[in-house]
Design a protein around this motif. Sequence first.
Motif, mmCIF file in Angstrom:
data_model
loop_
_atom_site.group_PDB
_atom_site.id
_atom_site.type_symbol
_atom_site.label_atom_id
_atom_site.label_comp_id
_atom_site.label_asym_id
_atom_site.label_seq_id
_atom_site.Cartn_x
_atom_site.Cartn_y
_atom_site.Cartn_z
ATOM 1 N N VAL A 143 0.837 -1.208 0.000
ATOM 2 C CA VAL A 143 0.000 0.000 0.000
ATOM 3 C C VAL A 143 0.875 1.262 0.000
ATOM 4 O O VAL A 143 0.723 2.143 -0.832
ATOM 5 C CB VAL A 143 -0.976 0.019 1.209
ATOM 6 N N MET A 144 1.801 1.342 0.939
ATOM 7 C CA MET A 144 2.742 2.457 1.067
ATOM 8 C C MET A 144 2.060 3.832 0.968
ATOM 9 O O MET A 144 2.428 4.680 0.180
ATOM 10 C CB MET A 144 3.849 2.356 -0.007
ATOM 11 N N GLN A 145 1.069 4.020 1.795
ATOM 12 C CA GLN A 145 0.371 5.311 1.767
ATOM 13 C C GLN A 145 0.394 5.993 3.123
ATOM 14 O O GLN A 145 0.086 5.380 4.145
ATOM 15 C CB GLN A 145 -1.058 5.105 1.296
ATOM 16 N N ASP A 146 0.789 7.242 3.114
ATOM 17 C CA ASP A 146 0.918 7.999 4.345
ATOM 18 C C ASP A 146 -0.462 8.296 4.945
ATOM 19 O O ASP A 146 -1.366 8.720 4.240
ATOM 20 C CB ASP A 146 1.636 9.311 4.041
ATOM 21 N N VAL A 147 -0.581 8.080 6.250
ATOM 22 C CA VAL A 147 -1.882 8.269 6.902
ATOM 23 C C VAL A 147 -2.229 9.760 7.029
ATOM 24 O O VAL A 147 -3.380 10.150 6.945
ATOM 25 C CB VAL A 147 -1.899 7.574 8.282
ATOM 26 N N ILE A 205 -0.239 18.205 22.986
ATOM 27 C CA ILE A 205 0.272 17.036 22.265
ATOM 28 C C ILE A 205 -0.260 16.988 20.830
ATOM 29 O O ILE A 205 0.499 17.065 19.863
ATOM 30 C CB ILE A 205 -0.115 15.722 22.989
ATOM 31 N N SER A 255 0.795 17.350 15.537
ATOM 32 C CA SER A 255 0.793 16.396 14.421
ATOM 33 C C SER A 255 0.073 16.928 13.183
ATOM 34 O O SER A 255 0.109 16.300 12.139
ATOM 35 C CB SER A 255 0.110 15.093 14.836
ATOM 36 N N TYR A 256 -0.625 18.052 13.302
ATOM 37 C CA TYR A 256 -1.479 18.507 12.198
ATOM 38 C C TYR A 256 -1.116 19.904 11.705
ATOM 39 O O TYR A 256 -1.318 20.884 12.430
ATOM 40 C CB TYR A 256 -2.947 18.489 12.629
ATOM 41 N N VAL A 290 -7.211 9.563 12.746
ATOM 42 C CA VAL A 290 -6.255 8.782 11.944
ATOM 43 C C VAL A 290 -6.766 7.364 11.709
ATOM 44 O O VAL A 290 -6.476 6.773 10.667
ATOM 45 C CB VAL A 290 -4.820 8.767 12.555
ATOM 46 N N ILE A 340 -7.117 5.512 8.187
ATOM 47 C CA ILE A 340 -6.551 4.191 7.886
ATOM 48 C C ILE A 340 -7.616 3.344 7.191
ATOM 49 O O ILE A 340 -7.360 2.709 6.163
ATOM 50 C CB ILE A 340 -6.067 3.499 9.194
ATOM 51 N N ASN A 399 -0.668 -3.823 7.919
ATOM 52 C CA ASN A 399 0.670 -3.565 8.468
ATOM 53 C C ASN A 399 0.964 -2.066 8.427
ATOM 54 O O ASN A 399 1.020 -1.454 7.366
ATOM 55 C CB ASN A 399 1.721 -4.335 7.668
ATOM 56 N N LEU A 437 8.374 8.792 17.293
ATOM 57 C CA LEU A 437 8.285 10.229 17.567
ATOM 58 C C LEU A 437 6.870 10.782 17.373
ATOM 59 O O LEU A 437 6.530 11.831 17.895
ATOM 60 C CB LEU A 437 9.255 10.963 16.634
ATOM 61 N N SER A 445 3.023 10.989 18.164
ATOM 62 C CA SER A 445 2.459 10.746 19.500
ATOM 63 C C SER A 445 1.252 9.819 19.437
ATOM 64 O O SER A 445 0.422 9.832 20.326
ATOM 65 C CB SER A 445 2.113 12.091 20.138
ATOM 66 N N PHE A 446 1.152 9.010 18.379
ATOM 67 C CA PHE A 446 -0.002 8.124 18.263
ATOM 68 C C PHE A 446 0.221 6.809 19.021
ATOM 69 O O PHE A 446 1.305 6.233 18.963
ATOM 70 C CB PHE A 446 -0.307 7.848 16.791
ATOM 71 N N ASN A 494 9.419 9.806 12.518
ATOM 72 C CA ASN A 494 8.206 10.575 12.207
ATOM 73 C C ASN A 494 7.254 9.837 11.270
ATOM 74 O O ASN A 494 6.234 10.379 10.875
ATOM 75 C CB ASN A 494 8.609 11.892 11.514
ATOM 76 N N PHE A 517 4.487 7.497 9.544
ATOM 77 C CA PHE A 517 3.168 6.957 9.870
ATOM 78 C C PHE A 517 2.493 6.605 8.550
ATOM 79 O O PHE A 517 1.879 7.458 7.916
ATOM 80 C CB PHE A 517 2.351 7.986 10.654
ATOM 81 N N PHE A 518 2.679 5.358 8.109
ATOM 82 C CA PHE A 518 2.061 4.968 6.839
ATOM 83 C C PHE A 518 1.619 3.511 6.841
ATOM 84 O O PHE A 518 2.070 2.709 7.646
ATOM 85 C CB PHE A 518 3.003 5.250 5.658
ATOM 86 N N ILE A 519 0.698 3.205 5.929
ATOM 87 C CA ILE A 519 0.243 1.823 5.780
ATOM 88 C C ILE A 519 1.193 1.168 4.801
ATOM 89 O O ILE A 519 1.287 1.567 3.639
ATOM 90 C CB ILE A 519 -1.211 1.756 5.286
ATOM 91 N N GLU A 520 1.933 0.200 5.289
ATOM 92 C CA GLU A 520 2.943 -0.446 4.452
ATOM 93 C C GLU A 520 2.291 -1.437 3.487
ATOM 94 O O GLU A 520 2.550 -1.444 2.299
ATOM 95 C CB GLU A 520 3.954 -1.163 5.347
#
Lengths: 218, 117
Positions: free
Chosen positions: A6-10, A122, A126-127, B6, B10, B30, B36, B38-39, B103, B105-108
């Motif tokens: 998939v390799m897609q950033d959330v 916190i 992240s956004y 998030v 996903i 996966n 780093l 904070s999830f 940093n 954060f991705f669906i592999e």
Amino acid sequence: MEKIEVMQDVLSANEYIAQENRKHFKKKGALVINIMSSPGSGKTSLIIETIKRLKDWKIVVIEGDVEGDVDAKKIEETGIPAIQINTSGACHLDARMIHKALQKMNDEKVDLVLIENVGNLICPTSYNLGEDYKVVILSLPEGEDKPLKYPRIFQVADLLVLNKIDMEGPADFNFKNFNKIINKVNPKLEMAPVSCKSGKGMDKWIDWIKGVHAKDQD
Amino acid sequence: MHEYGVTERIIEIVLDKIKEIDAPEVKKINIVLGKLTSFVPESIEHYFGFLSKNTPLEKAELKFIAKDMVFHCEDCKEDFNEDDMIFSCPKCNGENIQIISGNEFFIESIEVNDGKD
């Protein structure tokens, strides 16, 4: 079972919308500042005091709160439009919420957009929202060790506003220790100590805004 | 509530993917998650439990692949693999620290039922 790559950033969707927001804000000619802090450290007070000192500027405030419009009402008493965003439970603003707020703005040019994020140290880190600068407020009664507990926000910020300096004595805030901590967490972080209540130090904060605004116009 | 948004994202990404490849059901997702960010994985799992209900993802297991924090010192050019956030170089004490990894954060990938097992 078959494994599919998939390799897609959330967070890429947020990042994409943030870039779109940035373009919209640029078209309006606006400098956009995202103000973050814990609840009660003085975000709304800082915004109100800023409005009073930039009377000739066309300012719009975007208010992020979990519920209600208490702060937006306070802002509107100054005569400045405030767009309320209720996050319905979410602990931060995201780019999509700002995009909706943008649709409520008219086509007029704006000098400054102040975004008051949800009180939290916190999640807002992240956004990206499409802002030009991130400002974090720390008020003296919160204690000088906050940057050690929540380092990330003090690292992503472009400026630290140290509020309630009129409470230095009762807050038992140790500046020597604080400087050591900040040097460790983010030695390059610029600081503006202010008291929104007495007005002390507000000139430096206003000068900072004018400085980044002038830089933005180049 | 930090992880709610998030988790929705996903699910959106995976639903798009299975539509594209025409797979009926997802067994595993996966996810690469930098230390780093904070999830919190447990919190994502919690929201996933009810957000994925009545979707082809509802039986999917979430696998988190933790990514260590790696820092680079601009002064002495060394890289450091750390468990905690560092603010100065452990070797030369320099303060020009860059974050190289942590940093993410991705669906592999996803694992889907192809009827073979």
